[in-house]
Design an enzyme around this catalytic site. Structure first.
Site, PDB file in Angstrom:
ATOM      1  N   ASP A  88     -14.486   4.179  -8.312  1.00  0.00           N
ATOM      2  CA  ASP A  88     -13.846   4.067  -6.996  1.00  0.00           C
ATOM      3  C   ASP A  88     -12.364   3.760  -7.122  1.00  0.00           C
ATOM      4  OD1 ASP A  88     -14.707   1.597  -8.068  1.00  0.00           O
ATOM      5  OD2 ASP A  88     -14.560   0.609  -6.132  1.00  0.00           O
ATOM      6  N   GLU A 112     -16.902  -0.603  -7.218  1.00  0.00           N
ATOM      7  CA  GLU A 112     -16.695  -1.867  -7.933  1.00  0.00           C
ATOM      8  C   GLU A 112     -15.759  -2.798  -7.177  1.00  0.00           C
ATOM      9  OE1 GLU A 112     -14.886  -4.932 -10.156  1.00  0.00           O
ATOM     10  OE2 GLU A 112     -13.746  -3.129  -9.610  1.00  0.00           O
ATOM     11  N   ARG A 146     -13.836 -11.417 -25.761  1.00  0.00           N
ATOM     12  CA  ARG A 146     -14.060 -12.852 -25.700  1.00  0.00           C
ATOM     13  C   ARG A 146     -15.548 -13.115 -25.454  1.00  0.00           C
ATOM     14  NH1 ARG A 146     -10.715 -16.993 -25.347  1.00  0.00           N
ATOM     15  NH2 ARG A 146     -11.525 -19.023 -24.679  1.00  0.00           N
TER      16      ARG A 146
END
Length: 398
Positions: A84, A142, A181
């Site tokens: 999107d 999203e 991470r």
């Protein structure tokens, strides 16, 4: 064995790199907003036509789930790319500017889709060398809660999936590098909408009114103390008032004010504390100024959590893989924005990481900026990194 399979996969993608960039530019020129991605979804579905895979459309809305089955027993890995765009008027100096006024791929989702399509096509071509299944999650929406991820999960997109991997290209991280991470890597998010209702009146007679602007202004100031005085200094939290709608006339005491706010946190505990304190501040202001309020408070995207064991194992494999375009792999700080990939990570052990995509020339503007640009050389890095992960995962799982 893995190295030889990767070599074949990488060669296939090298041959398709120009097409990968063409796809990205087409998508960039034709962006669609969250929950409105009709043509983009059709384009993605059409890409897989006549390819040796199973395609399910309209998953949780406009999502597309592609299953690549090796035909041999093994684990099932999901890889996700969103598609999107944002309600932004493009100002970037590129030849393939958005053709849709007020809509722009200002977050890199066009690049995510382009690399994923070419990667998926190449994985289909080598699937006989693998064991198990690959589930490609082409996700809509999203950017806007409730987001496409949770809707796709509710529509069984993760059925049978063992782990999920995702990549985001980053315009302010060095091109050619990967960044990762373990554990919490992106904030959780909430949003709220408040109507503070007072009693309107004439500016000459303030004693006959209850000024909603004064009460609302006090609220804006009061909530600043939540982060500084109610959170542990080692915890992460932020509160933003993005809209204060109190427009009126100079001599009229406003009877009602509307406010919209954003909350970010790096733990569910902090998110709970902030919500509790916002409600308490509103109760106090209502009593202090003799006003009433209406509050809509929505906790949406959770904190994004990278499974530590999966992350360390994946990074170890990537460091042992020769990707010519890859300059390095670095541990990075947690990132302030939120990301609805977090819903997948709540359902399955997952890993989300970043590919540096700073442009080679000019300023590196942040995501959601009207002059946002990425280096298109980041796309092949993303494709090879994700492809390497899939090969190690499915050959290991044989």
């Amino acid at each position: 064995m893995n190295a030889s399979i990767k070599s074949v996969l990488f060669e296939k993608m090298n041959a398709k790199q120009d097409r990968m960039i063409e796809i990205r530019r087409y998508l960039h020129e034709n962006p669609e907003l969250s929950f409105q991605e009709e043509k983009t979804a059709a384009y993605i579905a059409d890409f897989y036509k006549d390819k040796d895979c199973n395609v399910r459309i309209n998953v949780g809305g406009r999502g597309i789930v592609v299953t690549i089955d090796s035909g041999k027993p093994g684990k099932t890995v999901a890889i996700r790319a969103d598609f999107d765009a944002l309600p932004i008027e493009e100002e970037a100096d590129v030849q393939f500017k958005s053709k849709n006024p007020g809509v722009m791929h200002a977050c890199g989702h066009d690049g995510h889709t382009a690399y994923m399509l070419i990667l998926a096509e190449s994985l289909i071509e080598i699937k006989d060398s693998l064991a198990g299944k690959i589930v490609v999650l082409h996700q809509h929406a999203e950017e806007v809660p409730p987001g496409g991820a949770i809707k796709m999960i509710e529509d069984h997109a993760l059925d049978g999936v063992d782990n999920v991997f995702g990549i985001h290209v980053m315009s302010q991280m060095e091109t050619g590098k990967l960044f990762y991470r373990p554990e919490n890597i992106q904030t959780g998010r909430a949003n709220f909408h408040v109507k503070i209702q007072g009693v309107g009146g004439h500016g000459s007679s303030p004693h006959k009114a209850n000024d909603a602007i004064v009460a609302a202004s006090y609220f804006v100031v009061a909530i600043q103390s939540i982060v500084s005085r109610r959170l542990n200094p080692f915890d992460v939290g932020s509160i933003t008032i993005g809209n204060f709608d109190g427009r009126g006339s100079f001599n009229v005491i406003k009877d009602a004010v509307l406010l919209d706010g954003d909350v970010r946190s790096m733990s569910e505990e902090v998110r709970t504390i902030i919500e509790k304190e916002i409600r308490a501040k509103l109760d106090g202001i209502a009593a202090m100024f003799d006003v009433t309020y209406e509050l809509e408070y929505e906790n949406d995207y959770p904190v994004l959590y990278n499974d530590p064991e999966l992350t360390e194992e994946t990074i170890s494999h990537l460091k042992q893989t020769t990707i010519p375009e890859l300059k390095g792999i670095e541990l990075c700080d947690a990132q302030p924005p939120s990301e609805d990939f977090a819903y997948y990570a709540k359902e399955r052990p997952s890993m989300f990481f970043y590919v540096g995509a700073a442009p080679e020339e000019g300023e590196a503007y942040p995501h959601h900026h009207p002059k946002f640009k990425i280096s298109e050389s980041s796309l092949i890095v993303a494709a090879k990194a994700m492809g390497s992960i899939v090969v190690d995962y499915l050959v290991k799982g044989e």
